[in-house]
Each structure stands twice: as C-alpha cells, then as structure tokens.
Design an enzyme around this catalytic site. Structure first.
Site, PDB file in Angstrom:
ATOM      1  N   TYR A 134     -14.943   3.847  10.466  1.00 22.49           N
ATOM      2  CA  TYR A 134     -13.479   3.704  10.372  1.00 22.49           C
ATOM      3  C   TYR A 134     -12.824   4.024  11.716  1.00 22.49           C
ATOM      4  CZ  TYR A 134      -8.678   4.501   8.797  1.00 22.49           C
ATOM      5  OH  TYR A 134      -7.308   4.465   8.642  1.00 22.49           O
TER       6      TYR A 134
ATOM      7  N   LEU B  42      -0.136  -2.680   8.968  1.00 26.10           N
ATOM      8  CA  LEU B  42      -0.627  -1.515   8.215  1.00 26.10           C
ATOM      9  C   LEU B  42      -1.853  -1.858   7.378  1.00 26.10           C
ATOM     10  CD1 LEU B  42       2.837  -0.493   6.677  1.00 26.10           C
ATOM     11  CD2 LEU B  42       1.911   0.281   8.846  1.00 26.10           C
TER      12      LEU B  42
ATOM     13  N   ALA C  81      -0.716   0.504  12.883  1.00 23.29           N
ATOM     14  CA  ALA C  81      -1.047   1.770  12.220  1.00 23.29           C
ATOM     15  C   ALA C  81      -2.493   2.141  12.527  1.00 23.29           C
ATOM     16  CB  ALA C  81      -0.853   1.633  10.713  1.00 23.29           C
TER      17      ALA C  81
ATOM     18  N   GLY D  20       0.819  -1.212   0.000  1.00 25.21           N
ATOM     19  CA  GLY D  20       0.000   0.000   0.000  1.00 25.21           C
ATOM     20  C   GLY D  20       0.854   1.263   0.000  1.00 25.21           C
ATOM     21  N   PHE D  21       0.201   2.381   0.204  1.00 22.75           N
ATOM     22  CA  PHE D  21       0.891   3.675   0.152  1.00 22.75           C
ATOM     23  C   PHE D  21       1.978   3.766   1.227  1.00 22.75           C
ATOM     24  CE2 PHE D  21       0.596   8.063   2.062  1.00 22.75           C
ATOM     25  CZ  PHE D  21       1.543   8.628   1.239  1.00 22.75           C
TER      26      PHE D  21
ATOM     27  N   ASP E  15       0.098  -8.669   1.291  1.00 24.66           N
ATOM     28  CA  ASP E  15      -0.887  -7.742   0.732  1.00 24.66           C
ATOM     29  C   ASP E  15      -1.771  -8.461  -0.289  1.00 24.66           C
ATOM     30  OD1 ASP E  15      -0.533  -4.278   0.588  1.00 24.66           O
ATOM     31  OD2 ASP E  15      -2.167  -5.331  -0.420  1.00 24.66           O
TER      32      ASP E  15
END
Ligand code: UDP
Length: 327
Positions: A147, A74, A115, A11-12, A32
């Site tokens: 979230y 993450l 995270a 991911g980012f 991932d």
C-alpha cells in the site's frame, strides 16, 4: 460555484468531502464503483451526482474531467486486510488508476488533489515526520508494504505530471476516523474495536498496544482537504493532514470502552493471529503539521474523546435503526 469531481466520492472521506463542498454551494460529481450507502442521504441533492464507474476506465475520466473545475483523486484500495489479502488489486488500482486520473486532468487543464497516506513514511522511527522525511519500509515479501509503495508510486506520478504542467497537491492523511468509516469488525482499528465494543466483546489489542497513531477526526480532515483544492499556496505542495496528538492503541481501546460503556475488556493478541505473516506493525506514526497550519490554515482541533463519542453514537444509531453497518 465550482464543479468538483471526487473519485472515490462514495467512500468514507469522499462522502464527507461531498457534504463539505455541497455545504459551500458547490456541485459534486462522485465517481465510485463501491457501495452507495455512505452517500444515500445525497441521492436527491440537486447539486450531487453519482457516476457508478471506475478510475480504471480512462474514457469516463475523460468525460468527467472535462466537466469539472477541480479533481480530487480519493479512489483507492485501503485497509490492512486488503494489503495482506489482495495486494494485486491494491497495486493495480492505486498505481494505474492514479495515472488515468492524472492523465485526464492534465488533458483538460484541471487542478488535482491526490489523497496519499501517512503510510508512505512506513516505520521511520524519527517522528514527527516532516513531508521531506525518509520513507522506511520493510521488504517486499511483507505484503503490508504494497500500500505504501502503491501510494508513493502515485505521488511520483503526480510529481512527474507536474513537470508536464499539471497543478497538483498531495495530502498525506493520518488515521482519519469518524461516522461512516468502515463496516463494523473490518477495516481500520476504530471500526474493528467499534464492532467489539457494541457487542460487549473484548477489544483485540495487537501486541502490547504501545504502538501509537494520531487519530484525526474526519471533519478536521475535510476542512484541510477543501482548503488544499481552493488555496493558491497549496498548489504543487505535499502536506501532512492530521492531528499531532499521539495516542497508543491500548489507550484508544480504553477510551472507547470508557466512552461507550458496556462490559468490554481488553484482549491482547499476537499480530500473526490477526493478519498472518504478511503483516508488520508501525510503532509510532506522528506528523509534523506545520505545513498544514501554515499553508492550509487549518488544525485538527477535535479532541479524541469528542470524536470518539460522536463516532460511537453514530454507529450505535445505525444499529438501532437496523441499517447496515456501513450505512
Ligand atoms: N490494531 C489492533 N487491533 C486490531 C486492529 C488493529 O491493535 O484489531 C492496531 C494495529 O496493529 C495498528 C493500529 O491498530 O498498530 C492501527 O491499525 P489500522 O489497521 O487502523 O491502520 P494503520 O494505522 O496500521 O495503517
């Protein structure tokens, strides 16, 4: 040399963290399910390995946690369009996936960095927020809050596992941005504005644009994140990670146009027209960064204009090269 397991490693933030650990000479295992475009440049790196599987699979976590020295969790569903579009997926992955990761790490005695997010503070008006600030959320009928709720549940699980012997650090990120963020036109505000900017279209500022965020350049977030896993004093701590320079969304849009050039203007739009009724905005989001500075020894030093210039340049090069937007 450490072997670091990064869930969400493609991911980012994960891809940048992988770059950071590899540059230190460590080994990285990225777990991932998603697109591999952000880690395409690492495919042949001798100390990088991608495992295409999910944090919803406890068996793979068991295998990988056994091989790692340090675990970064993450992986998660992030982005307002998901909170209002698919709250089930957000809750399921962020709550149940986190439990799976923590269980595997505890079993193998691995230290964990989780995270989390500044979103957990919700709309608490008393900024800047210290890590012990209240969480102030709207009703559960507003999907946006799923979230914050899912990540706060993840934090509670971290603290519960800590009582069982897990060594864990919780990081709360503040609007991290940079190259490889999201696809143009979707995800977070920087990539939505970026898509509009590169087309010369108006930038869609929600409301009057007076709402603020503290935009944190990804390299600064990575420095803090690495420190969180390798600094003894960070164990068992909750730490804000971010810049404490507050910028309004209107100013963000104006700066992006000033830096990027082109014919774009601002277009003020009602929030319902973008995200529907399941959305509620946060007026100000500002961290107290004293713990980050004291414990991690890092600061978010990249000025917004520099970070935006690098980010705009990166997205522009991607387009010029004909690469997919989120490459
Ligand atoms: N925003 C905006 N225009 C857009 C998308 C977002 O003005 O097209 C605003 C949004 O209302 C919020 C801020 O930008 O105040 C940051 O939004 P983002 O979705 O990046 O994440 P948040 O910080 O709210 O979690």
């Amino acid at each position: 040399m450490l072997t670091v397991l990064l869930t969400g490693g493609a991911g980012f933030l994960g891809s940048h963290l992988a770059d950071g650990f590899l540059a230190r000479g460590d080994r990285v295992i990225a777990l991932d399910t998603g697109s591999q475009k952000k880690i395409r440049h690492l495919r042949r790196h001798p100390r990088f390995r991608l495992v295409v599987d999910s944090v919803m699979n406890p068996d793979i976590l068991d295998v990988l946690a056994a091989r790692a020295d340090l675990v970064y969790h993450l992986a998660g569903i992030v982005g307002v369009e998901h909170y209002v579009g698919d709250p089930y997926e957000v809750l399921n992955v962020n709550v149940n996936g986190t439990q799976n990761v923590l269980r595997a790490a505890l079993k193998h005695g691995r230290r964990v960095v989780f995270a989390s997010t500044s979103e957990v503070y919700g709309k608490n008006p008393a900024v800047p927020w210290r890590e012990d600030a209240d969480r102030v959320l709207g009703p559960s009928t507003i999907d946006r809050w799923c979230y914050a709720t899912s990540k706060a549940a993840g934090e509670h699980f971290c603290l519960a596992f800590r009582r069982l012997g897990l060594v864990v650090t919780i990081l709360r990120y503040f609007n991290v941005y940079g190259p490889r963020l999201d696809q143009l036109d979707v995800g977070r505000v920087v990539t939505i504005f970026m898509g509009q900017l590169l087309r010369g279209a108006p930038l869609t500022v929600i409301g009057d644009g007076s709402q603020t965020r503290c935009f944190t350049y990804v390299q600064d977030a990575v420095a803090a994140t690495i420190a969180a896993g390798v600094t003894a004093a960070a164990a068992d701590q909750i730490i804000n990670v971010g810049s404490d320079v507050e910028t309004s969304i209107r100013e963000l849009a104006e700066r992006m146009i000033a830096i990027g050039g082109g014919p774009s203007t601002l277009r003020f739009v009602a929030q319902e027209s973008v995200y529907g009724a399941g959305y509620e905005d946060v007026a100000r989001r500002v961290p107290d960064v004293s713990r980050m500075t004291a414990i991690l020894g890092t600061r978010a030093v990249t000025p917004l204009d520099d970070g935006l210039a690098r980010t705009i340049g990166w997205f522009r090069r991607q387009r010029a090269d004909g690469a997919p937007d989120d490459a």
